[in-house]
Scaffold this motif. Structure first.
Motif, PDB file in Angstrom:
ATOM      1  N   UNK A 196      34.464 143.706  83.064  1.00  0.00           N
ATOM      2  CA  UNK A 196      35.532 143.701  82.059  1.00  0.00           C
ATOM      3  C   UNK A 196      35.025 143.930  80.633  1.00  0.00           C
ATOM      4  N   UNK A 197      33.841 143.389  80.299  1.00  0.00           N
ATOM      5  CA  UNK A 197      33.278 143.619  78.964  1.00  0.00           C
ATOM      6  C   UNK A 197      32.998 145.104  78.761  1.00  0.00           C
ATOM      7  N   UNK A 198      32.389 145.739  79.762  1.00  0.00           N
ATOM      8  CA  UNK A 198      32.070 147.169  79.650  1.00  0.00           C
ATOM      9  C   UNK A 198      33.337 148.005  79.577  1.00  0.00           C
ATOM     10  N   UNK A 199      34.328 147.669  80.391  1.00  0.00           N
ATOM     11  CA  UNK A 199      35.577 148.430  80.377  1.00  0.00           C
ATOM     12  C   UNK A 199      36.308 148.259  79.043  1.00  0.00           C
ATOM     13  N   UNK A 200      36.239 147.064  78.477  1.00  0.00           N
ATOM     14  CA  UNK A 200      36.872 146.843  77.177  1.00  0.00           C
ATOM     15  C   UNK A 200      36.189 147.675  76.092  1.00  0.00           C
ATOM     16  N   UNK A 201      34.875 147.761  76.156  1.00  0.00           N
ATOM     17  CA  UNK A 201      34.153 148.597  75.194  1.00  0.00           C
ATOM     18  C   UNK A 201      34.465 150.079  75.380  1.00  0.00           C
ATOM     19  N   UNK A 202      34.794 150.480  76.604  1.00  0.00           N
ATOM     20  CA  UNK A 202      35.113 151.879  76.877  1.00  0.00           C
ATOM     21  C   UNK A 202      36.550 152.239  76.498  1.00  0.00           C
ATOM     22  N   UNK A 203      37.397 151.223  76.310  1.00  0.00           N
ATOM     23  CA  UNK A 203      38.804 151.495  76.014  1.00  0.00           C
ATOM     24  C   UNK A 203      38.957 152.161  74.655  1.00  0.00           C
ATOM     25  N   UNK A 204      40.105 152.803  74.474  1.00  0.00           N
ATOM     26  CA  UNK A 204      40.400 153.486  73.211  1.00  0.00           C
ATOM     27  C   UNK A 204      39.324 154.515  72.884  1.00  0.00           C
ATOM     28  N   UNK A 205      38.961 155.294  73.920  1.00  0.00           N
ATOM     29  CA  UNK A 205      38.008 156.403  73.766  1.00  0.00           C
ATOM     30  C   UNK A 205      36.657 155.941  73.220  1.00  0.00           C
ATOM     31  N   UNK A 206      36.183 154.778  73.716  1.00  0.00           N
ATOM     32  CA  UNK A 206      34.850 154.256  73.409  1.00  0.00           C
ATOM     33  C   UNK A 206      34.688 153.840  71.945  1.00  0.00           C
ATOM     34  N   UNK A 207      35.766 153.592  71.268  1.00  0.00           N
ATOM     35  CA  UNK A 207      35.676 153.152  69.877  1.00  0.00           C
ATOM     36  C   UNK A 207      34.874 151.845  69.796  1.00  0.00           C
ATOM     37  N   UNK A 208      33.917 151.727  68.835  1.00  0.00           N
ATOM     38  CA  UNK A 208      33.147 150.482  68.707  1.00  0.00           C
ATOM     39  C   UNK A 208      34.051 149.280  68.456  1.00  0.00           C
ATOM     40  N   UNK A 209      33.632 148.122  68.983  1.00  0.00           N
ATOM     41  CA  UNK A 209      34.432 146.902  68.861  1.00  0.00           C
ATOM     42  C   UNK A 209      33.521 145.696  68.641  1.00  0.00           C
ATOM     43  N   UNK A 210      33.998 144.777  67.849  1.00  0.00           N
ATOM     44  CA  UNK A 210      33.270 143.529  67.626  1.00  0.00           C
ATOM     45  C   UNK A 210      33.542 142.560  68.774  1.00  0.00           C
TER      46      UNK A 210
END
Length: 515
Positions: free
Chosen positions: A349-363
């Motif tokens: 889930x962490x990896x998929x969340x980071x991949x969401x929104x076209x791989x936009x960086x996230x804190x």
């Protein structure tokens, strides 16, 4: 063999073209904060790398960060290569071929925010180490950081005799065989002693395994690792004491996995360390418990400790990005206790969340609001991010300026098309990470093609293959050279198809493709 100007360092063969991400200013700042220390590392910063080898990491960091970058390496061939790399950009980079004793005497050096030494401390003389400490004492600014990696005890204790055996073999080899031949003879001598059932290796199985692992290693690595006149194996406490005399305080490890007890310590080992209040004693005992062979330490000149709340806020606000698609991340981690599987229900889930929104960086703070992670404890999400960082699945990122974006693009083009060493340069400078991103050589060439995302994979492969033919370069698959033209073209097509189908969003998010 060394010359008088080399101060005992092996200079008959140049060093390899390695890249070391932990030397990046972005990662240094994060590692200090992860250790609970606030640091005065400004952006832009003034940065010095001592013993920069081929200058690959130094060039990437100068291209992808604002600031003034300096480097010193006494091998003039290394300096020439580093300058050739730098000629493709307008980075503020000064390269010197000074020995450390000469560098310490210079009066034209600025004050530095960072002084970095990768592996250098292990292979230089007492005089050179004293010069480095003097340089740190006088030229590192208050609040500045020192990154120092080095071979250490107790982990290397059983392998010193192997190095001595290699030194003897190289010393008595026929000079007419050249450096490559002498290095090959040194490796063969070690293997011959092992095969002859030498009692030392029979009684010391770790030493035997290590000696046999040297077979087939790159001769340049063996030369610089084992054949210098000086070979210094300190304990952590000795390095800490020397740095303390230069007004430096130990911060913690630069490698994030080194701070994770679960993968490095047994329950009994962890219980032993829990009762240790002094950080130097605790870290020294830890080296025995994990049999530490190589340390990557951070020291600071006058930093201050963050409160737990401030440390959490600093980590929560740091954005991260994926270095590869989630499906390509191997959910395994290796520590001192061996290899362990990472729980799919936490890490996917962490990896998929980071991949969401076209791989936009996230804190981390933003990740915790993602629907797939909303029910996970805050500490669990943060811990998963740190582990993913440690296994090189993700990277910390920054918001780059237009000038750094342009500079990285110029550096990458120059490296890929103009450098004779290009086939060995396996990274591209990323303006988003402030460091290097691993990209295979064929993909580096494909990324430079115009309208790359609008063209069929086969067409891209044919265009790039024509360049390979012009330069007489060859493609490698699983370390093996491909000589058949059809196999080569097919391999290029697979690289292009992977880019078009899977990795393009990753490279775009990291600033390696136009947005």
């Amino acid at each position: 063999m060394s010359s008088a100007w080399s101060h005992g360092y092996f200079t008959d063969l140049n060093y390899t073209y390695g890249y070391y991400p932990d030397l990046s200013p972005v990662r240094l700042r994060l590692a200090c904060r992860a250790s609970g220390l606030d640091v005065a590392l400004p952006d832009p910063c003034t940065y010095l790398e001592l013993g920069f080898g081929q200058g690959y990491a130094l060039n990437i960091h100068a291209a992808s960060n604002a600031g003034s970058f300096w480097g010193a390496d006494l091998n003039p061939s290394h300096v020439v290569h580093a300058r050739d790399l730098a000629s493709g950009t307008d980075a503020d980079l000064t390269l010197l071929d000074d020995a450390f004793t000469d560098l310490a005497r210079r009066t034209d050096l600025p004050g530095f925010d960072v002084i970095a030494l990768h592996g250098v401390w292990s292979w230089i003389s007492d005089e050179s180490r004293a010069a480095i400490l003097d340089l740190i004492r006088r030229r590192l600014k208050p609040g500045g950081i020192v990154y120092m990696s080095y071979n250490c005890l107790p982990g290397w204790a059983v392998d010193g005799p192997t190095r001595h055996l290699m030194m003897l073999s190289e010393r008595f080899s026929d000079r007419r065989e050249g450096p490559a031949g002498r290095i090959r003879n040194a490796g063969e001598m070690v293997k011959a002693v092992v095969d002859a059932e030498g009692a030392y290796y029979a009684l010391n199985r770790p030493a035997r395994d290590h000696a046999l692992s040297l077979t087939g290693k790159d001769g340049r690595y063996l030369a610089h690792e084992y054949l210098n006149a000086d070979w210094h194996l300190p304990y952590f406490s000795e390095v800490e004491a020397a740095m303390r005399e230069a007004k430096m305080t130990w911060v913690g490890p630069a490698r994030h996995l080194d701070r994770i007890d679960d993968i490095n310590l047994s329950p009994r080992s962890a219980a032993l360390l829990d009762g240790m209040g002094d950080p130097v004693l605790r870290e020294s005992l830890r080296d025995y418990l994990v049999n530490q062979r190589f340390r990557c330490d951070l020291f600071v000149k006058g930093g201050h400790r963050l409160t737990l709340e401030a440390q959490r806020d600093a980590l929560e606000s740091q954005p991260f990005a994926l270095l590869k698609p989630p499906a390509e991340v191997d959910l395994k981690v290796r520590g001192a206790r061996g290899e362990a599987d990472l729980p799919e229900d936490i890490y996917r889930p962490v990896l998929e969340a980071l991949a969401s929104d076209d791989y936009r960086p996230k804190s981390i703070a933003e990740l915790r609001t993602h629907p797939a992670l909303a029910s996970q404890p805050q500490q669990q999400v943060a811990g998963a991010v740190i582990i993913c960082l440690g296994v090189n699945a993700i990277t910390p990122v920054v918001t780059p300026s237009k000038s750094i974006i342009a500079r990285c693009a110029a550096f990458n083009r120059h490296q890929t098309l103009n450098m004779p060493s290009a086939p060995e340069l396996g990274f591209l400078a990323s303006p988003v990470t402030g460091g290097g991103v691993p990209v295979p050589r064929p993909v580096q060439l494909i990324l430079l093609e115009p309208d790359v995302l609008k063209r069929p994979a086969r067409q891209l492969a044919e265009t790039v293959w024509a360049r390979y033919l012009r330069t007489n370069e060859r493609i490698f698959r699983d370390g093996q050279r491909i000589d058949d033209p059809k196999e080569s073209l097919d391999a290029l097509e697979r690289h292009a198809a992977t880019l078009l189908e899977r990795t393009a969003p990753v490279y775009r998010a990291l600033g390696l493709l136009p947005g």
